[in-house]
Design a protein around this motif. Structure first.
Motif, PDB file in Angstrom:
ATOM      1  N   ASP A 133      -0.817   4.173   7.183  1.00  0.00           N
ATOM      2  CA  ASP A 133      -1.825   4.297   6.128  1.00  0.00           C
ATOM      3  C   ASP A 133      -2.124   2.953   5.466  1.00  0.00           C
ATOM      4  N   LEU A 134      -1.076   2.169   5.185  1.00  0.00           N
ATOM      5  CA  LEU A 134      -1.286   0.867   4.556  1.00  0.00           C
ATOM      6  C   LEU A 134      -1.880  -0.133   5.535  1.00  0.00           C
ATOM      7  N   GLY A 135      -1.662   0.101   6.811  1.00  0.00           N
ATOM      8  CA  GLY A 135      -2.333  -0.719   7.820  1.00  0.00           C
ATOM      9  C   GLY A 135      -3.824  -0.448   7.825  1.00  0.00           C
ATOM     10  N   ALA A 136      -4.180   0.834   7.725  1.00  0.00           N
ATOM     11  CA  ALA A 136      -5.602   1.195   7.684  1.00  0.00           C
ATOM     12  C   ALA A 136      -6.268   0.650   6.433  1.00  0.00           C
ATOM     13  N   ALA A 137      -5.472   0.513   5.348  1.00  0.00           N
ATOM     14  CA  ALA A 137      -6.013  -0.022   4.089  1.00  0.00           C
ATOM     15  C   ALA A 137      -6.072  -1.538   4.092  1.00  0.00           C
TER      16      ALA A 137
END
Length: 395
Positions: free
Chosen positions: A53-57
């Motif tokens: 999720d933080l990669g996508a962000a």
């Protein structure tokens, strides 16, 4: 918008887990997901989902590396993912700080650009936000960042707040801001998600993360400036109270029976703030010394042997100690951290404060309570705003 997740809620647990993962990455530099799971105690599947999720962000990036002859998948913070702003309003100033979302700092305050400007006494929200926006534009330019890189901002105010709406309460405290939903105004002005909080609460958060409250499960942060406020740490957690107004120690009546005590800006008589604010300290001495004074002037004179200045600082410490005694009897804090402009008085203030605590609190409740000066000095509230902005914009 003031969309803080409630502690214990599913969203609050998710945010807390994401912060744990981010802290683990900041501390290790480039850990594997297995190493993150081991440090945080989170399940490997939970860590994997958070990293995804933080990669996508755009906050984290995972990539293959060779270590000790074997290939591993390491997780790193993404530089250039954006910047966040902390904005601290005082009664007569505004301070703005800018930091990278992916700043690796975990044991020390983040690298930042910090700017300050004076504001007229009684300033309104429009003028205050305009000055803050000017400082923010300068900070973005100095950072070599693009304005579009700003991901969010947190504003600290020296006033009680409705955390659900972000509106300023308490008529007489920042009168030009009363009833204004500040977070919404800031979001409209800057075009980014924004949050608002009390300045003493933010100072507590900063001292808890990077300063004198690190590792302290039960403590108090006290801000002594134009206004007086406190932040509470209970069982290692920042305590805001059910409506966000916990810690308004400046409006504790030190002598409620005195019909002739000074009237406070809140409308009551004899509040602690009427006895120990920076204005009160300097106003008591200016007629005697025949010149405008700052707190730094008063402290310097006291250290040089000026008896009236030393007496006023000692009396100030005494009044604060008396006001805190009841709080200490109930909460039994292990450390009291004194910040704000008056903290520069050091032992001239803290000695009488500790003595008054010992005399007025329940015997034994303050025996193990340290009274110390804030490590982050006047920067604590704006650093707390940055800390909250880093958390919010990374999760």
């Amino acid at each position: 918008m003031n969309t803080a997740s409630r502690p214990g809620s599913p969203a609050g647990l998710r945010d807390a887990n994401r912060r744990r993962v981010l802290d683990a990455v900041r501390a290790a530099g480039a850990p594997t997901q297995a190493e993150i799971a081991a440090v945080t105690g989170l399940a490997p599947a939970t860590v994997s989902n958070i990293v995804r999720d933080l990669g996508a962000a755009g906050v984290l990036a995972a990539g293959d590396e060779v270590r000790g002859g074997r290939r591993v998948r390491a997780v790193r913070l993404v530089r250039g993912a954006g910047v966040v702003a902390g904005i601290d309003f005082g009664h007569r100033h505004v301070r703005v700080a800018l930091a990278d979302v992916a700043d690796p700092a975990i044991s020390a305050a983040p690298e930042r650009i910090e700017l300050r400007a004076d504001l007229p006494d009684g300033h309104g929200v429009t003028d205050g936000l305009a000055t803050a926006a000017e400082l923010l534009e300068r900070a973005v330019t100095e950072a070599g960042a693009r304005r579009a890189a700003l991901r969010g901002a947190v504003v600290g105010l020296p006033a009680p707040l409705d955390l659900a709406t972000g509106a300023v309460g308490a008529s007489g405290v920042l009168p030009g801001w009363v009833g204004v939903p500040v977070a919404g105004r800031v979001a409209e002005h800057l075009g980014v998600p924004s949050w608002v909080d009390n300045d003493a609460t933010l100072g507590t958060l900063a001292e808890q993360r990077w300063g004198a409250l690190r590792g302290v499960d039960h403590g108090i942060f006290l801000k002594l400036s134009d206004g007086v406020g406190a932040g509470l740490v209970l069982d290692g957690r920042l305590y805001r109270g059910p409506d966000g107004t916990a810690g308004e120690v400046g409006h504790v009546a030190v002598d409620p029976g005195d019909r002739f005590a000074a009237v406070c800006r809140c409308g009551h008589r004899g509040c602690l703030e009427t006895l120990v604010s920076t204005r009160t300290v300097t106003a008591m001495l200016e007629p005697l010394l025949g010149a405008p004074l700052t707190v730094a002037d008063v402290v310097a004179r006291a250290r040089d042997g000026d008896a009236p200045c030393a007496r006023v600082l000692a009396d100030t410490g005494h009044h604060v100690g008396v006001a805190l005694a009841g709080l200490c009897t109930v909460l039994t804090p292990r450390r009291i951290v004194v910040g704000g402009e008056l903290a520069q008085a050091g032992d001239l203030l803290l000695g009488p404060l500790h003595a008054a605590l010992g005399a007025a609190a329940l015997p034994g409740t303050t025996r193990t309570a340290e009274v110390v000066v804030a490590e982050l000095a006047e920067h604590a509230p704006v650093l707390g705003a940055l800390a909250l902005a880093l958390d919010r914009c990374a999760v």
